[in-house]
Design a protein around this motif. Structure first.
Motif, PDB file in Angstrom:
ATOM      1  N   TYR A 249       0.848  -1.192   0.000  1.00  0.00           N
ATOM      2  CA  TYR A 249       0.000   0.000   0.000  1.00  0.00           C
ATOM      3  C   TYR A 249       0.886   1.245   0.000  1.00  0.00           C
ATOM      4  N   PRO A 250       1.403   1.656  -1.164  1.00  0.00           N
ATOM      5  CA  PRO A 250       2.348   2.784  -1.200  1.00  0.00           C
ATOM      6  C   PRO A 250       1.742   4.114  -0.768  1.00  0.00           C
ATOM      7  N   ASN A 251       0.426   4.266  -0.940  1.00  0.00           N
ATOM      8  CA  ASN A 251      -0.231   5.521  -0.542  1.00  0.00           C
ATOM      9  C   ASN A 251      -0.910   5.422   0.819  1.00  0.00           C
ATOM     10  N   GLY A 252      -0.493   4.436   1.604  1.00  0.00           N
ATOM     11  CA  GLY A 252      -1.000   4.320   2.968  1.00  0.00           C
ATOM     12  C   GLY A 252      -2.445   3.888   3.053  1.00  0.00           C
ATOM     13  N   PHE A 253      -3.143   4.420   4.054  1.00  0.00           N
ATOM     14  CA  PHE A 253      -4.489   3.953   4.359  1.00  0.00           C
ATOM     15  C   PHE A 253      -5.471   4.207   3.218  1.00  0.00           C
ATOM     16  N   ARG A 254      -5.183   5.189   2.346  1.00  0.00           N
ATOM     17  CA  ARG A 254      -6.086   5.445   1.213  1.00  0.00           C
ATOM     18  C   ARG A 254      -6.138   4.242   0.274  1.00  0.00           C
ATOM     19  N   ASP A 255      -4.977   3.601   0.065  1.00  0.00           N
ATOM     20  CA  ASP A 255      -4.950   2.394  -0.766  1.00  0.00           C
ATOM     21  C   ASP A 255      -5.711   1.248  -0.109  1.00  0.00           C
ATOM     22  N   VAL A 256      -5.547   1.121   1.213  1.00  0.00           N
ATOM     23  CA  VAL A 256      -6.254   0.064   1.947  1.00  0.00           C
ATOM     24  C   VAL A 256      -7.758   0.285   1.836  1.00  0.00           C
ATOM     25  N   LEU A 257      -8.194   1.527   2.030  1.00  0.00           N
ATOM     26  CA  LEU A 257      -9.618   1.853   1.972  1.00  0.00           C
ATOM     27  C   LEU A 257     -10.190   1.567   0.588  1.00  0.00           C
ATOM     28  N   ARG A 258      -9.471   1.999  -0.456  1.00  0.00           N
ATOM     29  CA  ARG A 258      -9.946   1.762  -1.826  1.00  0.00           C
ATOM     30  C   ARG A 258     -10.070   0.268  -2.119  1.00  0.00           C
ATOM     31  N   GLU A 259      -9.059  -0.498  -1.704  1.00  0.00           N
ATOM     32  CA  GLU A 259      -9.078  -1.940  -1.960  1.00  0.00           C
ATOM     33  C   GLU A 259     -10.235  -2.619  -1.234  1.00  0.00           C
ATOM     34  N   LEU A 260     -10.423  -2.277   0.018  1.00  0.00           N
ATOM     35  CA  LEU A 260     -11.499  -2.894   0.800  1.00  0.00           C
ATOM     36  C   LEU A 260     -12.871  -2.576   0.211  1.00  0.00           C
ATOM     37  N   ILE A 261     -13.101  -1.306  -0.107  1.00  0.00           N
ATOM     38  CA  ILE A 261     -14.405  -0.906  -0.645  1.00  0.00           C
ATOM     39  C   ILE A 261     -14.640  -1.565  -1.999  1.00  0.00           C
ATOM     40  N   ARG A 262     -13.612  -1.595  -2.849  1.00  0.00           N
ATOM     41  CA  ARG A 262     -13.743  -2.169  -4.192  1.00  0.00           C
ATOM     42  C   ARG A 262     -14.025  -3.667  -4.153  1.00  0.00           C
ATOM     43  N   GLU A 263     -13.301  -4.386  -3.287  1.00  0.00           N
ATOM     44  CA  GLU A 263     -13.377  -5.843  -3.291  1.00  0.00           C
ATOM     45  C   GLU A 263     -14.448  -6.414  -2.355  1.00  0.00           C
ATOM     46  N   GLU A 264     -14.699  -5.725  -1.253  1.00  0.00           N
ATOM     47  CA  GLU A 264     -15.582  -6.327  -0.238  1.00  0.00           C
ATOM     48  C   GLU A 264     -16.732  -5.430   0.204  1.00  0.00           C
TER      49      GLU A 264
END
Length: 305
Positions: A249-264
């Protein structure tokens, strides 16, 4: 008949808060760690492949599988890190709350409003992050390691050493911003709720300091529920971010948030909700009872401190 005293009328001693808070934190860990282990494993379990069931179908399934595979000791995996960190962390937390209250008083008899208590609680969240961020990082890595069966770390100290060797102090403090995002507003809610409930549960004509044990347990338990209602979404992001491989997650929590919302979906931000809420009441009831008992002892031991 004398009226019951307000939410913050007792003399404030940040030093006593420090020692009593440390004892309360130890009580919290012993009661709450098993469900914290379940929460982290639910939050960090891998997304199942198409047609495959999830590793854990829910809180009770995770609890059962952990107990069967690892016994009771499995529920207490990673507890050394929070035990070592929790005494100073809760000591600093309650000290920060006491200091936050004291800084807002013009005179020792000033009764603070609930927004002022919320602000004092937020200050405590800032204070604790210095200890909380590395402790949480180590705890989460040890908890998911036990679930995966891949042993990389020999214990909390070995985990800290390896993290420092691999990425320096930034590796140890990975997830600090998310810890702040979780703990600052949640701590404000935590302490404000406790003080509010103590006040409304105090019978007319009695002092808040003479509240019965069941009422202290109820106020403390509900404070934990309100705390985690605010804290769960950033806690899910923090657990994912802190246990991810370097560079994911190179952009920190923003990448984590985007991935979680997109996938789950949005519901993924409340993963582990049941485990958190089952843990929150008894763990925080024990914490505040430990705090109040320690404060009474310290007031008896050193009334002028």
């Amino acid at each position: 008949m004398a009226e019951k005293k307000g939410p913050s009328q007792a003399p404030i001693s940040p030093l006593k808060n420090f020692f009593a808070g440390g004892f309360g934190g130890v009580c919290l860990v012993f009661v709450g760690h098993p469900l914290d282990t379940i929460k982290v494993r639910l939050q960090t379990q891998p997304k199942p492949l198409p047609g495959q069931p999830a590793l854990y179908s829910g809180t009770f399934d995770c609890f059962r599988k952990t107990l069967v595979a690892e016994g009771v000791r499995g529920l207490y995996k990673g507890m050394a890190a929070p035990i070592v960190g929790v005494t100073p962390m809760f000591a600093v937390c309650f000290f920060g709350f006491g200091l936050g209250k004291k800084l807002q008083q013009r005179t020792p008899d000033d009764v603070l409003t609930y927004p002022q208590l919320f602000a004092a609680g937020m200050l405590s969240g800032v204070f604790t992050t210095v200890i909380m961020a590395p402790g949480e990082r180590i705890k989460c890595l040890l908890q998911i390691q036990a679930a995966s069966g891949e042993i990389k770390y020999g214990g909390p100290l070995d985990c800290a050493k390896q993290l420092y060797r691999e990425a320096g102090i930034r590796g140890v403090y990975k997830g600090t911003v998310l810890t702040l995002m979780r703990d600052v507003p949640a701590s404000g809610m935590y302490f404000m709720t406790y003080e509010w409930l103590k006040h409304i549960l105090t019978p007319e004509g009695q002092s808040v300091r003479d509240l019965s044990v069941p009422r202290i347990l109820f106020a403390g338990g509900m404070a934990g529920i309100f705390n985690w209602a605010v804290a769960i979404p950033p806690d899910v992001l923090k657990s994912r971010f802190q246990t991810a491989p370097p560079g994911k997650y190179p952009n920190g929590f923003r990448d984590v948030l985007r991935e979680l919302i997109r996938e789950e979906g949005v519901a993924s931000l409340y993963k582990g909700f049941t485990a958190v809420m089952i843990r929150a009441f008894p763990a925080n009831a024990a914490c505040f009872l430990g705090f109040e008992v320690a404060m009474k002892f310290l007031n008896w031991l050193a009334p002028s401190l």
